[in-house]
Design a protein around this motif. Structure first.
Motif, PDB file in Angstrom:
ATOM      1  N   GLY A   2       0.704  -1.232   0.075  1.00  0.00           N
ATOM      2  CA  GLY A   2      -0.034   0.079  -0.029  1.00  0.00           C
ATOM      3  C   GLY A   2       0.857   1.369  -0.120  1.00  0.00           C
ATOM      4  O   GLY A   2       0.349   2.280  -0.532  1.00  0.00           O
ATOM      5  N   THR A   3       1.978   1.200   0.709  1.00  0.00           N
ATOM      6  CA  THR A   3       2.970   2.466   0.728  1.00  0.00           C
ATOM      7  C   THR A   3       3.279   2.673  -0.813  1.00  0.00           C
ATOM      8  O   THR A   3       3.407   4.040  -1.123  1.00  0.00           O
ATOM      9  CB  THR A   3       4.138   2.204   1.546  1.00  0.00           C
ATOM     10  OG1 THR A   3       3.803   1.577   2.500  1.00  0.00           O
ATOM     11  CG2 THR A   3       5.221   3.231   1.677  1.00  0.00           C
ATOM     12  N   ALA A   4       3.385   1.982  -1.653  1.00  0.00           N
ATOM     13  CA  ALA A   4       3.771   2.283  -3.060  1.00  0.00           C
ATOM     14  C   ALA A   4       2.668   2.893  -4.037  1.00  0.00           C
ATOM     15  O   ALA A   4       3.086   3.721  -4.825  1.00  0.00           O
ATOM     16  CB  ALA A   4       4.081   0.782  -3.724  1.00  0.00           C
ATOM     17  N   ALA A   5       1.459   3.093  -3.267  1.00  0.00           N
ATOM     18  CA  ALA A   5       0.393   3.622  -4.053  1.00  0.00           C
ATOM     19  C   ALA A   5       0.379   5.145  -3.274  1.00  0.00           C
ATOM     20  O   ALA A   5      -0.552   5.736  -4.002  1.00  0.00           O
ATOM     21  CB  ALA A   5      -0.900   2.920  -3.702  1.00  0.00           C
ATOM     22  N   MET A   6       1.248   5.608  -2.585  1.00  0.00           N
ATOM     23  CA  MET A   6       1.104   6.813  -1.977  1.00  0.00           C
ATOM     24  C   MET A   6       2.202   7.641  -2.409  1.00  0.00           C
ATOM     25  O   MET A   6       3.331   7.339  -2.626  1.00  0.00           O
ATOM     26  CB  MET A   6       1.446   6.749  -0.534  1.00  0.00           C
ATOM     27  CG  MET A   6       0.486   5.968   0.454  1.00  0.00           C
ATOM     28  SD  MET A   6       1.071   5.899   2.163  1.00  0.00           S
ATOM     29  CE  MET A   6      -0.600   4.993   2.548  1.00  0.00           C
ATOM     30  N   GLU A   7       1.734   8.899  -2.826  1.00  0.00           N
ATOM     31  CA  GLU A   7       2.533   9.713  -3.565  1.00  0.00           C
ATOM     32  C   GLU A   7       3.746  10.303  -2.986  1.00  0.00           C
ATOM     33  O   GLU A   7       5.045  10.242  -3.308  1.00  0.00           O
ATOM     34  CB  GLU A   7       1.996  11.239  -4.018  1.00  0.00           C
ATOM     35  CG  GLU A   7       0.912  10.994  -5.148  1.00  0.00           C
ATOM     36  CD  GLU A   7       0.361  12.213  -5.576  1.00  0.00           C
ATOM     37  OE1 GLU A   7       0.792  13.190  -5.093  1.00  0.00           O
ATOM     38  OE2 GLU A   7      -0.452  12.200  -6.716  1.00  0.00           O
ATOM     39  N   TRP A   8       3.802  10.360  -1.472  1.00  0.00           N
ATOM     40  CA  TRP A   8       4.916  10.715  -0.770  1.00  0.00           C
ATOM     41  C   TRP A   8       6.145   9.667  -0.770  1.00  0.00           C
ATOM     42  O   TRP A   8       7.311  10.158  -0.829  1.00  0.00           O
ATOM     43  CB  TRP A   8       4.706  11.166   0.627  1.00  0.00           C
ATOM     44  CG  TRP A   8       3.792   9.917   1.347  1.00  0.00           C
ATOM     45  CD1 TRP A   8       2.787   9.660   1.721  1.00  0.00           C
ATOM     46  CD2 TRP A   8       4.726   8.843   2.178  1.00  0.00           C
ATOM     47  NE1 TRP A   8       2.658   8.319   2.512  1.00  0.00           N
ATOM     48  CE2 TRP A   8       3.971   8.009   2.773  1.00  0.00           C
ATOM     49  CE3 TRP A   8       6.375   8.870   2.405  1.00  0.00           C
ATOM     50  CZ2 TRP A   8       4.325   7.068   3.433  1.00  0.00           C
ATOM     51  CZ3 TRP A   8       6.784   7.823   3.000  1.00  0.00           C
ATOM     52  CH2 TRP A   8       5.678   6.893   3.717  1.00  0.00           C
ATOM     53  N   TYR A   9       5.820   8.523  -1.062  1.00  0.00           N
ATOM     54  CA  TYR A   9       6.604   7.167  -1.127  1.00  0.00           C
ATOM     55  C   TYR A   9       7.269   7.462  -2.449  1.00  0.00           C
ATOM     56  O   TYR A   9       8.375   7.196  -2.621  1.00  0.00           O
ATOM     57  CB  TYR A   9       5.974   6.043  -0.637  1.00  0.00           C
ATOM     58  CG  TYR A   9       6.836   4.837  -0.953  1.00  0.00           C
ATOM     59  CD1 TYR A   9       7.586   4.512   0.525  1.00  0.00           C
ATOM     60  CD2 TYR A   9       6.921   4.096  -1.758  1.00  0.00           C
ATOM     61  CE1 TYR A   9       8.369   3.349   0.473  1.00  0.00           C
ATOM     62  CE2 TYR A   9       7.636   3.078  -1.869  1.00  0.00           C
ATOM     63  CZ  TYR A   9       8.347   2.715  -0.735  1.00  0.00           C
ATOM     64  OH  TYR A   9       9.105   1.485  -0.737  1.00  0.00           O
ATOM     65  N   ARG A  10       6.338   7.381  -3.631  1.00  0.00           N
ATOM     66  CA  ARG A  10       6.967   7.126  -4.878  1.00  0.00           C
ATOM     67  C   ARG A  10       7.740   8.254  -5.407  1.00  0.00           C
ATOM     68  O   ARG A  10       8.713   8.049  -6.022  1.00  0.00           O
ATOM     69  CB  ARG A  10       5.544   6.858  -5.741  1.00  0.00           C
ATOM     70  CG  ARG A  10       4.759   5.995  -5.578  1.00  0.00           C
ATOM     71  CD  ARG A  10       3.870   5.371  -6.629  1.00  0.00           C
ATOM     72  NE  ARG A  10       3.298   6.469  -7.339  1.00  0.00           N
ATOM     73  CZ  ARG A  10       2.085   6.957  -7.029  1.00  0.00           C
ATOM     74  NH1 ARG A  10       1.480   6.667  -6.121  1.00  0.00           N
ATOM     75  NH2 ARG A  10       1.486   8.060  -7.771  1.00  0.00           N
ATOM     76  N   ILE A  11       6.986   9.519  -5.280  1.00  0.00           N
ATOM     77  CA  ILE A  11       7.697  10.764  -6.018  1.00  0.00           C
ATOM     78  C   ILE A  11       9.033  10.754  -5.576  1.00  0.00           C
ATOM     79  O   ILE A  11      10.090  11.062  -6.520  1.00  0.00           O
ATOM     80  CB  ILE A  11       6.968  12.139  -5.576  1.00  0.00           C
ATOM     81  CG1 ILE A  11       5.245  11.712  -6.415  1.00  0.00           C
ATOM     82  CG2 ILE A  11       7.486  13.216  -6.201  1.00  0.00           C
ATOM     83  CD1 ILE A  11       4.712  13.063  -6.113  1.00  0.00           C
ATOM     84  N   LYS A  12       9.533  10.811  -4.323  1.00  0.00           N
ATOM     85  CA  LYS A  12      10.892  10.986  -3.880  1.00  0.00           C
ATOM     86  C   LYS A  12      11.808   9.702  -4.397  1.00  0.00           C
ATOM     87  O   LYS A  12      12.935  10.045  -4.404  1.00  0.00           O
ATOM     88  CB  LYS A  12      10.965  11.217  -2.594  1.00  0.00           C
ATOM     89  CG  LYS A  12      10.490   9.716  -1.738  1.00  0.00           C
ATOM     90  CD  LYS A  12      10.768  10.149  -0.282  1.00  0.00           C
ATOM     91  CE  LYS A  12      10.274   8.906   0.583  1.00  0.00           C
ATOM     92  NZ  LYS A  12      10.207   9.199   2.303  1.00  0.00           N
ATOM     93  N   LYS A  13      11.225   8.641  -4.827  1.00  0.00           N
ATOM     94  CA  LYS A  13      12.010   7.709  -5.208  1.00  0.00           C
ATOM     95  C   LYS A  13      12.200   7.585  -6.759  1.00  0.00           C
ATOM     96  O   LYS A  13      13.157   6.765  -7.276  1.00  0.00           O
ATOM     97  CB  LYS A  13      11.509   6.178  -4.865  1.00  0.00           C
ATOM     98  CG  LYS A  13      11.695   6.302  -3.320  1.00  0.00           C
ATOM     99  CD  LYS A  13      10.893   5.010  -2.611  1.00  0.00           C
ATOM    100  CE  LYS A  13      10.871   4.712  -1.445  1.00  0.00           C
ATOM    101  NZ  LYS A  13      12.052   5.127  -0.694  1.00  0.00           N
ATOM    102  N   ALA A  14      11.566   8.347  -7.669  1.00  0.00           N
ATOM    103  CA  ALA A  14      11.449   8.194  -8.874  1.00  0.00           C
ATOM    104  C   ALA A  14      13.031   8.783  -9.583  1.00  0.00           C
ATOM    105  O   ALA A  14      13.395   9.299  -8.991  1.00  0.00           O
ATOM    106  CB  ALA A  14      10.227   9.203  -9.510  1.00  0.00           C
ATOM    107  N   PRO A  15      13.243   8.075 -10.539  1.00  0.00           N
ATOM    108  CA  PRO A  15      12.471   7.028 -11.357  1.00  0.00           C
ATOM    109  C   PRO A  15      12.720   5.730 -11.266  1.00  0.00           C
ATOM    110  O   PRO A  15      12.495   4.740 -12.051  1.00  0.00           O
ATOM    111  CB  PRO A  15      13.072   7.313 -12.883  1.00  0.00           C
ATOM    112  CG  PRO A  15      14.707   7.798 -12.660  1.00  0.00           C
ATOM    113  CD  PRO A  15      14.603   8.501 -11.380  1.00  0.00           C
TER     114      PRO A  15
END
Length: 290
Positions: A2-15
């Motif tokens: 579920g964490t992977a669906a949260m923007e605060w988690y994904r955006i800082k790790k992109a790409p």
């Protein structure tokens, strides 16, 4: 996760490619420890076992653990497993554990660790706030210790699942929750759950943040001091927790198969993200490369 669906988690790790709950078949091995064709679960985070945190049994605070991962992430048809993960974080899947069930080892291990951190014992009353996948795993882990478990959520589907997976009592989080629990596990990022936790914790009780809200929280200082409350958190899983999770799935002590509500091809990853983000009638969404 579920964490992977949260923007605060994904955006800082992109790409970077995400995905950290995996199981699969070895197609090439450069170690004598494992052979081509073996079925394995691989932990993305492994400790060094030599720092002060590891030596004190606090493996999830290890800097090495926080810095490791696969190459690339788990949302891939093929991955390379770094040497340290091969040596300290790769586990053979028993014949009676499917690949899909193997993806549940890491999230279950996190729940097992949470129960360990707040020392849940037989006969205690445990309140689990939030009955998504993590909440349901914490319910089962607490029940395995002999606790009485009360679960909340605002979603009727998840309340039904909480009952199905062992909760002794379920309550809609919008209602007045008048219980006194020895332990509270917060498995939702809703800020209202933080207030509920302090309203429902008994004297000398412990509140554990399995999930966290955005922003800082306010602690009722007088109650915290007078009632000698403990407020703590749980992050990730240590090797001990992973081994216990694998054994619990193998021995059917904790049932995870029916928590997998959707199985999609890797090409359907966007649909998977949408299912998790909507949080309606889904629990665990598994991607299967084809």
């Amino acid at each position: 996760c579920g964490t992977a669906a949260m923007e605060w988690y994904r955006i800082k790790k992109a790409p970077r490619i995400l995905g950290h709950e995996i199981a699969g078949e070895i197609i090439e091995s450069k170690t004598k420890k494992f052979k081509t064709g073996q079925r394995v679960f691989v932990s993305h985070h492994v400790p060094c076992n030599t720092c002060k945190y590891c030596l004190a049994g606090n493996h999830t605070a290890c800097d090495t653990l926080h810095g490791g991962n696969y190459d690339p992430g788990g949302y891939s048809e093929f991955i390379r497993v770094p040497k340290i993960n091969v040596e300290r974080g790769t586990y053979l899947l028993p014949k009676n554990v499917s690949y899909a069930e193997g993806t549940m080892i890491e999230p279950l291990a996190c729940a097992i660790r949470a129960v360990r951190v707040i020392n849940i014992k037989k006969g205690q009353t445990v309140l689990v706030l939030g009955s998504g996948l993590s909440g349901l795993l914490c319910i089962q882990a607490a029940k395995a210790k002999g606790a009485r478990v009360i679960a909340t959520d605002i979603n009727d589907y998840r309340l039904k699942k909480a009952r199905q997976f062992g909760a002794d009592r379920v309550m809609n989080a919008h209602e007045d929750i008048e219980v006194k629990a020895d332990r509270v596990i917060i498995c939702t990022g809703a800020r209202s759950a933080v207030d509920q936790s302090f309203n429902c914790i008994d004297k000398k009780g412990s509140i554990l943040f399995f999930a966290i809200p955005s922003g800082n929280i306010e602690v009722p200082t007088a109650d915290f001091w007078r009632n000698e409350l403990t407020i703590t958190s749980s992050y990730g899983a240590a090797p001990l927790d992973l081994k216990e999770a694998l054994a619990s799935i193998k021995n059917k002590k904790i049932k995870v198969k029916n928590m997998i509500t959707h199985r999609l091809p890797l090409t359907g990853i966007q649909a998977g993200f949408d299912l998790v983000a909507e949080a309606k009638e889904s629990l665990k969404v598994v991607l299967q490369p084809q």
